[in-house]
Design a protein around this motif. Structure first.
Motif, mmCIF file in Angstrom:
data_model
loop_
_atom_site.group_PDB
_atom_site.id
_atom_site.type_symbol
_atom_site.label_atom_id
_atom_site.label_comp_id
_atom_site.label_asym_id
_atom_site.label_seq_id
_atom_site.Cartn_x
_atom_site.Cartn_y
_atom_site.Cartn_z
ATOM 1 N N VAL A 101 0.869 -1.140 -0.071
ATOM 2 C CA VAL A 101 -0.028 0.044 -0.142
ATOM 3 C C VAL A 101 0.848 1.426 -0.089
ATOM 4 O O VAL A 101 0.402 2.133 -0.514
ATOM 5 C CB VAL A 101 -0.930 0.013 1.145
ATOM 6 C CG1 VAL A 101 -1.564 1.308 1.277
ATOM 7 C CG2 VAL A 101 -2.069 -0.953 1.137
ATOM 8 N N VAL A 105 0.442 4.060 -2.746
ATOM 9 C CA VAL A 105 0.182 5.483 -2.373
ATOM 10 C C VAL A 105 1.173 6.498 -2.721
ATOM 11 O O VAL A 105 0.660 7.820 -3.213
ATOM 12 C CB VAL A 105 -0.099 5.526 -0.789
ATOM 13 C CG1 VAL A 105 -0.104 6.976 -0.235
ATOM 14 C CG2 VAL A 105 -1.163 4.883 -0.514
ATOM 15 N N LEU A 110 -0.311 6.532 -9.362
ATOM 16 C CA LEU A 110 -1.242 5.521 -8.559
ATOM 17 C C LEU A 110 -1.483 4.384 -9.302
ATOM 18 O O LEU A 110 -2.751 4.386 -9.995
ATOM 19 C CB LEU A 110 -2.445 6.505 -8.132
ATOM 20 C CG LEU A 110 -2.589 7.466 -7.089
ATOM 21 C CD1 LEU A 110 -4.027 8.143 -7.015
ATOM 22 C CD2 LEU A 110 -2.271 6.672 -5.802
ATOM 23 N N HIS A 157 -12.942 -6.543 -2.329
ATOM 24 C CA HIS A 157 -12.358 -5.537 -3.057
ATOM 25 C C HIS A 157 -11.076 -5.532 -3.134
ATOM 26 O O HIS A 157 -10.284 -5.542 -2.151
ATOM 27 C CB HIS A 157 -13.088 -4.167 -2.430
ATOM 28 C CG HIS A 157 -12.475 -3.127 -3.309
ATOM 29 N ND1 HIS A 157 -11.380 -2.308 -2.891
ATOM 30 C CD2 HIS A 157 -13.152 -2.099 -4.012
ATOM 31 C CE1 HIS A 157 -11.362 -1.432 -3.722
ATOM 32 N NE2 HIS A 157 -12.390 -1.164 -4.519
ATOM 33 N N LEU B 19 1.523 7.357 6.071
ATOM 34 C CA LEU B 19 1.257 7.010 4.520
ATOM 35 C C LEU B 19 -0.393 6.532 4.539
ATOM 36 O O LEU B 19 -0.711 6.662 3.371
ATOM 37 C CB LEU B 19 2.080 5.625 4.509
ATOM 38 C CG LEU B 19 3.521 5.707 4.104
ATOM 39 C CD1 LEU B 19 4.287 4.490 4.206
ATOM 40 C CD2 LEU B 19 3.945 6.484 2.972
ATOM 41 N N ILE B 22 -1.716 9.813 3.798
ATOM 42 C CA ILE B 22 -1.731 10.157 2.493
ATOM 43 C C ILE B 22 -2.560 9.539 1.505
ATOM 44 O O ILE B 22 -3.098 10.161 0.682
ATOM 45 C CB ILE B 22 -0.226 9.977 2.059
ATOM 46 C CG1 ILE B 22 0.565 11.022 2.944
ATOM 47 C CG2 ILE B 22 0.072 10.331 0.822
ATOM 48 C CD1 ILE B 22 2.242 10.783 2.634
ATOM 49 N N GLY B 23 -2.759 8.136 1.629
ATOM 50 C CA GLY B 23 -3.718 7.227 1.019
ATOM 51 C C GLY B 23 -5.130 7.702 0.954
ATOM 52 O O GLY B 23 -5.608 7.607 0.003
ATOM 53 N N ARG B 26 -5.123 10.715 -1.462
ATOM 54 C CA ARG B 26 -4.811 10.503 -2.802
ATOM 55 C C ARG B 26 -5.750 9.656 -3.452
ATOM 56 O O ARG B 26 -6.099 9.613 -4.708
ATOM 57 C CB ARG B 26 -3.243 10.229 -3.144
ATOM 58 C CG ARG B 26 -2.473 11.144 -2.715
ATOM 59 C CD ARG B 26 -1.011 10.732 -3.263
ATOM 60 N NE ARG B 26 -0.977 10.786 -4.744
ATOM 61 C CZ ARG B 26 -0.205 10.236 -5.369
ATOM 62 N NH1 ARG B 26 0.850 9.559 -4.990
ATOM 63 N NH2 ARG B 26 -0.241 10.191 -6.804
ATOM 64 N N LEU B 27 -6.379 8.461 -2.753
ATOM 65 C CA LEU B 27 -6.883 7.439 -3.406
ATOM 66 C C LEU B 27 -8.365 7.902 -3.983
ATOM 67 O O LEU B 27 -8.864 8.762 -3.252
ATOM 68 C CB LEU B 27 -7.042 6.337 -2.645
ATOM 69 C CG LEU B 27 -5.583 5.466 -2.625
ATOM 70 C CD1 LEU B 27 -5.556 4.410 -1.588
ATOM 71 C CD2 LEU B 27 -5.126 4.868 -4.005
ATOM 72 N N PRO B 28 -8.917 7.316 -5.155
ATOM 73 C CA PRO B 28 -10.221 8.059 -5.521
ATOM 74 C C PRO B 28 -11.526 7.750 -4.862
ATOM 75 O O PRO B 28 -12.057 8.681 -4.598
ATOM 76 C CB PRO B 28 -10.218 7.438 -6.792
ATOM 77 C CG PRO B 28 -9.491 6.215 -6.899
ATOM 78 C CD PRO B 28 -8.437 6.367 -5.839
ATOM 79 N N ASN B 32 -11.249 2.437 -1.880
ATOM 80 C CA ASN B 32 -9.569 2.328 -1.981
ATOM 81 C C ASN B 32 -9.005 3.061 -0.710
ATOM 82 O O ASN B 32 -8.149 2.734 -0.188
ATOM 83 C CB ASN B 32 -9.178 2.992 -3.238
ATOM 84 C CG ASN B 32 -9.608 2.147 -4.375
ATOM 85 O OD1 ASN B 32 -9.269 1.127 -4.617
ATOM 86 N ND2 ASN B 32 -10.248 2.808 -5.565
ATOM 87 N N LEU B 34 -10.463 3.018 2.123
ATOM 88 C CA LEU B 34 -10.392 2.422 3.382
ATOM 89 C C LEU B 34 -9.355 1.254 3.363
ATOM 90 O O LEU B 34 -8.946 0.782 4.239
ATOM 91 C CB LEU B 34 -11.985 1.386 3.237
ATOM 92 C CG LEU B 34 -12.803 2.215 4.301
ATOM 93 C CD1 LEU B 34 -14.096 1.534 4.064
ATOM 94 C CD2 LEU B 34 -12.506 2.107 5.794
ATOM 95 N N ALA B 36 -6.288 1.924 2.316
ATOM 96 C CA ALA B 36 -5.085 2.246 2.867
ATOM 97 C C ALA B 36 -5.074 2.563 4.319
ATOM 98 O O ALA B 36 -4.321 2.117 4.955
ATOM 99 C CB ALA B 36 -5.007 3.616 1.972
#
Lengths: 186, 111
Positions: A101, A105, A110, A157, B19, B22-23, B26-28, B32, B34, B36
């Protein structure tokens, strides 16, 4: 002597043998007491009395019946070895998950390709399914969304879908844990 | 020496927590994000707690930290599972780069 040691022991073994409800209550009581002494970490009289009272209330409320139902299987040594093996595999996968991850990140583009896939499993017991779903959540790029216990399907997921096919996805996601969890909780 | 090891664990934990944050930014989409937050924050917090255990050893504080690690590892995935299932059921869209959604297809079949 009415309450001699032998009599108490035979009383406990009678309940242990014939009454599963009382058995799971005794187990819950012991587990709660152990956790109580670990958290307070003192063996003076006040803590012991409060702990005994609380553990008794918790054990008698019947919360433990959910997870300590098959108490007879707690005595098999083989399961403990597989549990240790499971914990080792689990810790390795958790470490890998975090590096994975972190890489996704911090990468400027991405590199994700998310989607929800189906994973098939042979595990039937509720505890086993819970542990499998939890393990899937804490391993690289996968997060369990829902469990269909009747058909043995977990919806997962996946942050980078490598293969949508149910067999291939099952092998990639659940294959690492399935055998070990089956031995421990199956 | 023990202090140094403890601090290494605590610093590593803080980095992993960072991190995870940050995730989250950044993630959409929800799913996603959750991913991170669950993974990184679980290991980060466990690492901080383990550092506390190393620093204070077998005392009341150290043992509480160890017990907390066990409970965190047991409860964090369940919380993430509940959140992601609730999000899907209440109709949160997956981001447009998503390649497949077997869960939606199957629940359409059922109803």
């Amino acid at each position: 002597m009415f309450f001699s040691g032998g009599r108490v022991l035979s009383l406990i073994s009678t309940y242990w043998g014939f009454d599963p409800g009382m058995r799971s209550r005794i187990l819950t009581f012991i587990i709660v007491m152990v956790f109580w002494f670990l958290i307070t970490f003192s063996i003076d009289l006040q803590h012991a009395i409060v702990g005994l009272l609380l553990a008794f209330i918790v054990a008698m409320s019947g919360v433990g019946d959910m997870f300590a139902g098959k108490a007879g299987k707690w005595l098999s040594a083989r399961r403990y070895w597989f549990f240790v093996l499971y914990v080792l595999i689990f810790l390795k996968e958790v470490a890998k998950a975090n590096i994975d991850v972190a890489y996704r990140v911090l990468h400027p583009e991405l590199p994700i390709r998310p989607g929800i896939v189906k994973v098939k499993t042979d595990i039937k017991s509720e505890t086993g399914l819970t542990f499998l779903a939890n393990s899937i959540t804490l391993t690289p790029g996968t997060l369990s969304v829902d469990v269909d216990a009747e058909n043995g399907i977990i919806y997962v997921h996946w942050i980078y879908v490598k293969d949508r096919n149910i067999e291939e996805a099952s092998r990639l996601i659940a294959g690492r844990f399935e055998k070990v969890i089956k031995e421990v909780f199956g | 020496m023990i202090e140094v090891i403890a601090h290494i664990f605590i610093i590593a934990g803080i980095i992993f927590d960072l991190l995870g944050c940050i995730g989250m930014v950044r993630l959409p989409d929800v799913y996603n994000r959750l991913q991170a937050s669950t993974k990184c924050v679980t290991l980060g917090t466990c690492s901080i707690l383990f550092g506390v255990f190393v620093r204070y050893g077998f005392s009341a504080m150290g043992m509480s930290a160890l017990v907390c690690i066990v409970f965190l590892l047991l409860t964090a995935p369940v919380a993430a599972h509940a959140l992601v299932r609730a999000a899907h059921r209440s109709g949160f869209e997956l981001d447009e780069i998503t390649v497949c959604d077997d869960y939606k297809d199957d629940s359409d079949l059922r109803t």
